[in-house]
Design a protein around this motif. Structure first.
Motif, PDB file in Angstrom:
ATOM      1  N   LYS A 163       1.211  -1.538  -0.289  1.00 36.48           N
ATOM      2  CA  LYS A 163      -0.137  -0.258   0.339  1.00 36.48           C
ATOM      3  C   LYS A 163       1.048   1.157  -0.193  1.00 36.48           C
ATOM      4  N   LEU A 164       1.920   1.550   1.175  1.00 31.20           N
ATOM      5  CA  LEU A 164       2.760   2.311   0.735  1.00 31.20           C
ATOM      6  C   LEU A 164       3.266   2.809  -0.800  1.00 31.20           C
ATOM      7  N   GLU A 167       1.141   4.214  -2.914  1.00 32.40           N
ATOM      8  CA  GLU A 167       0.754   5.279  -2.579  1.00 32.40           C
ATOM      9  C   GLU A 167       2.540   6.829  -3.214  1.00 32.40           C
ATOM     10  N   LYS A 168       3.035   5.718  -2.883  1.00 36.59           N
ATOM     11  CA  LYS A 168       4.193   6.182  -3.865  1.00 36.59           C
ATOM     12  C   LYS A 168       4.637   6.693  -5.196  1.00 36.59           C
ATOM     13  N   SER A 170       1.599   7.071  -6.834  1.00 35.26           N
ATOM     14  CA  SER A 170       0.635   6.958  -7.675  1.00 35.26           C
ATOM     15  C   SER A 170       1.736   8.658  -7.351  1.00 35.26           C
ATOM     16  N   SER A 171       1.915   9.388  -6.333  1.00 38.19           N
ATOM     17  CA  SER A 171       3.150  11.073  -6.421  1.00 38.19           C
ATOM     18  C   SER A 171       3.371  11.208  -7.121  1.00 38.19           C
ATOM     19  N   LYS A 202      -5.546   3.015  -7.497  1.00 37.52           N
ATOM     20  CA  LYS A 202      -6.552   3.105  -6.811  1.00 37.52           C
ATOM     21  C   LYS A 202      -7.262   2.115  -7.006  1.00 37.52           C
ATOM     22  N   GLU A 205      -5.074  -0.382  -4.196  1.00 35.80           N
ATOM     23  CA  GLU A 205      -5.299   0.002  -3.037  1.00 35.80           C
ATOM     24  C   GLU A 205      -7.193  -0.046  -2.111  1.00 35.80           C
TER      25      GLU A 205
END
Length: 231
Positions: A163-164, A167-168, A170-171, A202, A205
């Motif tokens: 999950k982390l 997130e990275k 996506s950024s 998404k 996630e």
């Protein structure tokens, strides 16, 4: 997968036909990121569900691997724990989609760079190459997150780490798109590729959040049952 990988190599081969410049060198470095992602995709394809057939287990009359080869210290593929539960296979399938879509983004980015080689003029050379160097670092960062996701797919899967990494990613994808949009021209397929990647990110996630919630509920139920037993 062959179509996606083939398209990446097609974009990469275009870079070999242009004069050797800083832009070309950066583009070729990006192809190395694609190579690493392709390896992760291959490893995901090699993951398999755990066998639920009792007949697959070793019978009493058949010596085990340890008994038949006590002196063999080599680690086989089976020892790596690549057999996944149904839930883990679902996570692996979602990861496959993420890696595949990321390869599409890299392919379109390379094509964009190839098409903009004419912009590398003495007047704007430094600025343009600087932008591409930033893009390369971002792509390498995405590649590192892909490697992390691939490593976390082996059981027991590290859902929080995955999950982390998502997130990275996506950024970083947002940053890559913003940088490309600062160019005088950029391709619509690249924007579509970024949009497609965001969609699968998404989705994965959301699925991981559902799995985490289900796992937490199960643990709480187990605790409640244990408490009732000892009350």
């Amino acid at each position: 997968m062959p179509q996606i990988v083939g398209a990446v190599w097609e974009a990469c081969s275009a870079l070999k036909k242009v004069p050797p410049t800083n832009v070309t060198a950066i583009g070729r470095a990006m192809t190395q990121v694609a190579v690493s992602m392709k390896d992760v995709l291959r490893e995901i394809n090699e993951l398999k569900p755990a066998s639920s057939n009792p007949g697959d287990e070793t019978s009493d009359n058949t010596p085990s691997k340890a008994e038949s080869k006590p002196e063999d210290d080599d680690i086989s593929d089976d020892d790596l724990g690549s057999d996944l539960s149904p839930e883990e296979m679902k996570v692996a399938q979602l990861a496959h989609g993420v890696v595949s879509e990321t390869l599409v983004v890299i392919k379109e980015l390379i094509r964009t760079i190839t098409g903009m080689l004419k912009l590398e003029t003495p007047d704007d050379n430094g600025k343009f190459v600087g932008s591409l160097e930033k893009l390369l670092k971002m792509c390498q960062g995405v590649g590192a997150e892909i490697d992390e996701i691939g490593a976390c797919l082996y059981p027991p899967q590290e859902i929080d780490a995955i999950k982390l990494a998502l997130e990275k990613m996506s950024s970083r994808i947002n940053e890559i798109q913003q940088e490309v949009e600062s160019f005088p021209t950029y391709s619509e397929p690249f924007l579509e590729a970024c949009s497609g990647l965001r969609t699968v990110l998404k989705e994965m996630e959301a699925q991981l959040n559902c799995l985490s919630a289900t796992e937490l509920t199960t643990k709480m139920q187990n605790v409640a049952i244990i408490n009732q037993i000892y009350m």
